[in-house]
Design an enzyme around this catalytic site. Sequence first.
Site, PDB file in Angstrom:
ATOM      1  N   CYS A   2       0.859  -1.183   0.000  1.00 30.23           N
ATOM      2  CA  CYS A   2       0.000   0.000   0.000  1.00 30.23           C
ATOM      3  C   CYS A   2       0.892   1.228   0.000  1.00 30.23           C
ATOM      4  CB  CYS A   2      -0.900   0.011   1.231  1.00 30.23           C
ATOM      5  SG  CYS A   2      -2.025  -1.396   1.325  1.00 30.23           S
ATOM      6  N   ARG A  49      -4.655   1.883  -1.211  1.00 31.92           N
ATOM      7  CA  ARG A  49      -4.736   0.493  -0.771  1.00 31.92           C
ATOM      8  C   ARG A  49      -4.529  -0.542  -1.872  1.00 31.92           C
ATOM      9  NH1 ARG A  49      -9.422  -3.390   1.348  1.00 31.92           N
ATOM     10  NH2 ARG A  49      -8.082  -4.738   2.596  1.00 31.92           N
ATOM     11  N   LEU A  50      -3.709  -1.544  -1.546  1.00 34.12           N
ATOM     12  CA  LEU A  50      -3.634  -2.788  -2.313  1.00 34.12           C
ATOM     13  C   LEU A  50      -4.216  -3.858  -1.407  1.00 34.12           C
ATOM     14  CD1 LEU A  50      -2.550  -4.266  -4.898  1.00 34.12           C
ATOM     15  CD2 LEU A  50      -0.560  -4.870  -3.534  1.00 34.12           C
ATOM     16  N   ASN A  74       1.106   0.192   5.760  1.00 37.61           N
ATOM     17  CA  ASN A  74       1.495  -0.567   4.578  1.00 37.61           C
ATOM     18  C   ASN A  74       2.186  -1.811   5.095  1.00 37.61           C
ATOM     19  OD1 ASN A  74       2.660  -1.537   2.171  1.00 37.61           O
ATOM     20  ND2 ASN A  74       4.441  -0.223   2.436  1.00 37.61           N
ATOM     21  N   GLY A  75       1.592  -2.973   4.898  1.00 38.68           N
ATOM     22  CA  GLY A  75       2.292  -4.163   5.372  1.00 38.68           C
ATOM     23  C   GLY A  75       1.394  -5.363   5.538  1.00 38.68           C
ATOM     24  N   THR A 353      24.192  -1.370  -8.726  1.00 39.94           N
ATOM     25  CA  THR A 353      23.732  -2.753  -8.539  1.00 39.94           C
ATOM     26  C   THR A 353      22.217  -2.832  -8.486  1.00 39.94           C
ATOM     27  OG1 THR A 353      25.723  -3.307  -7.314  1.00 39.94           O
ATOM     28  CG2 THR A 353      23.874  -4.764  -7.020  1.00 39.94           C
ATOM     29  N   ARG A 356      20.636  -2.195 -11.991  1.00 41.12           N
ATOM     30  CA  ARG A 356      20.857  -3.339 -12.888  1.00 41.12           C
ATOM     31  C   ARG A 356      19.872  -4.467 -12.594  1.00 41.12           C
ATOM     32  NH1 ARG A 356      27.404  -4.295 -12.557  1.00 41.12           N
ATOM     33  NH2 ARG A 356      28.093  -2.633 -14.009  1.00 41.12           N
TER      34      ARG A 356
END
Length: 582
Positions: A2, A49-50, A74-75, A353, A356
């Site tokens: 989220c 929200r997801l 978010n979590g 890094t 890539r």
Amino acid sequence: MCGIVGCHHVPDAKAFKPTALKMVKQCRHRGPDWSGSYMANSTILAHERLSIVGIGSGAQPLTNKDESIALAVNGEIYNHRVIRKTLKTPYHFKTHSDCEVIIPLYMEYGIDAPKHLDGMFSFVLYDKTQDRTIAARDPIGITSFYQGWSSKKPGAVFFASELKCLHAVCDKIISFPPGHIYDSKTDKTTRYYQPKWWDPTNVPTAPVDYKLLRETFEKSVRKRLMAEVPYGVLLSGGLDSSLVASIAQRETLRLRAAASAHMNGTNGEAKEKNEDKGEGLVGIDDENKLSTTTYLPQLNSFSIGLPDAPDTKAAKEVARFLGTKHHDMTFTIEEGLNALTDVIYHLETFDVTTIRASTPMFLLSRKIKAMGVKMVLSGEGSDEIFGGYLYFHAAPDKEAFHAECVRRVKNLHLADCLRANKSTAAWGVEARVPFLDKEFLDVAMNIDPQEKLITKERIEKYILRKAFDTSDEPGAQPYLPDNILYRQKEQFSDGVGYGWIDALKDNAELHVTDEMMKNPKPEWGSDVPDTKEAYWYRLMFDEHFPPYCADTVMRWTPTWSKQTDPSGRAIAIHAKKYEDTE
């Protein structure tokens, strides 16, 4: 994933609210399913929200009964059912959201609440009665989180999931430290996560317990299958993602068999369940059994690479062995190059890094979302915990080896966690990382580092490989083919195809002249890129973000090595069979 924004003590909150909504809109890609906000006194919380758990009822910000406490988070809280069952004071939950348990935990424990959470999270909680804001981040920083201040708004404090939400308002921004909690009452940020291994000079002496290592990791993967939506696994063909896929497939098959048995044996009406005690909800219970409402006929696995990439071949072999429904996606060098500026915008870094490796993951995540999958398991963290990078061959002794493992784990939020979180969240997909489970970390990081040292007899991450080697267990089903279980490390940006890194270097030569290298931008100060590729990425970063945002970026470089290129392929120990393909 989220997206969240918290604005504490802003002057004239009502007038500032449209700005707060613009701020959170900058990370709507993280949460495309719904938007919400809460305002009280001079504090505003906003949320994108997801929905993965509590999809029908978990709209945020979440509030308690009288709406005096509001929470934007978010979590994923994997032990939410256990917490519901063990709260000292009865609490009536409004939703099925796993994150809602943070509110009663705060009511019982105050700023010690995060100590009771098992999961990945960034949250901002506002207590209207005390006019108090607290903000916290998970122990390792799996979820991205930033804190900012504005010289034009003294006394105000801002929080957000991503840098891009803050820089239009704030002129000072930091990456919020993992394992810490901020309390507006004291205006202090303190560390709540304090494991024994955190001090690198405290070198562990415990011998390796292979059975414990295996069982703790299996439990970690099981927890992360908590979902009410279709999920899958990222499968590079390397050891780490292959182990995650193997365990996830075993659990998927077990859940399918259990669901089938339940359907065949159901008689009469189902017993009414007490949801306030966690009954009937998805997730693990206090007996470590997983309940889930969603499983697909087959576990979906996903890999990406250039045509004929080393990882792609290995991933296909693992998928065939495990019986997953595998999706092998290829990308062209042109597609990767075209995506670079978007990748840097979403990743909010100019580290070589990270960029890539993030580009293929970013492209793959878009395909995964297009297939309707919203959550994937990934293998980040193993190389930091077990010293899996090829440069660990050069560790002078076990003390230095352990100190480097601790340093790497502490910096994951600026490197691999940042990559996994933001590459997937760019398309509204959530990545979960079993290797960074709190319980598993306690087991793996407290093993005598002598057991982790790389020798002629022991390949990197030997003890992890050995823990899942069932060759001396009669009748045991193997987790992986031997050639995968003992395959040498390929860093992801190498494994997707060596031509990818070569193309990046070649294109940097076209964009950055020798004259530019001699005359870096004055605002970069002492943080001057040392290669044309790094210079090129920094220029793209500057197109999106003001110079002070660079303070949130860390460069990934090997220790005990004189090389400037962070690629695993550049390490001398890299197996000759791979060198021959260059």
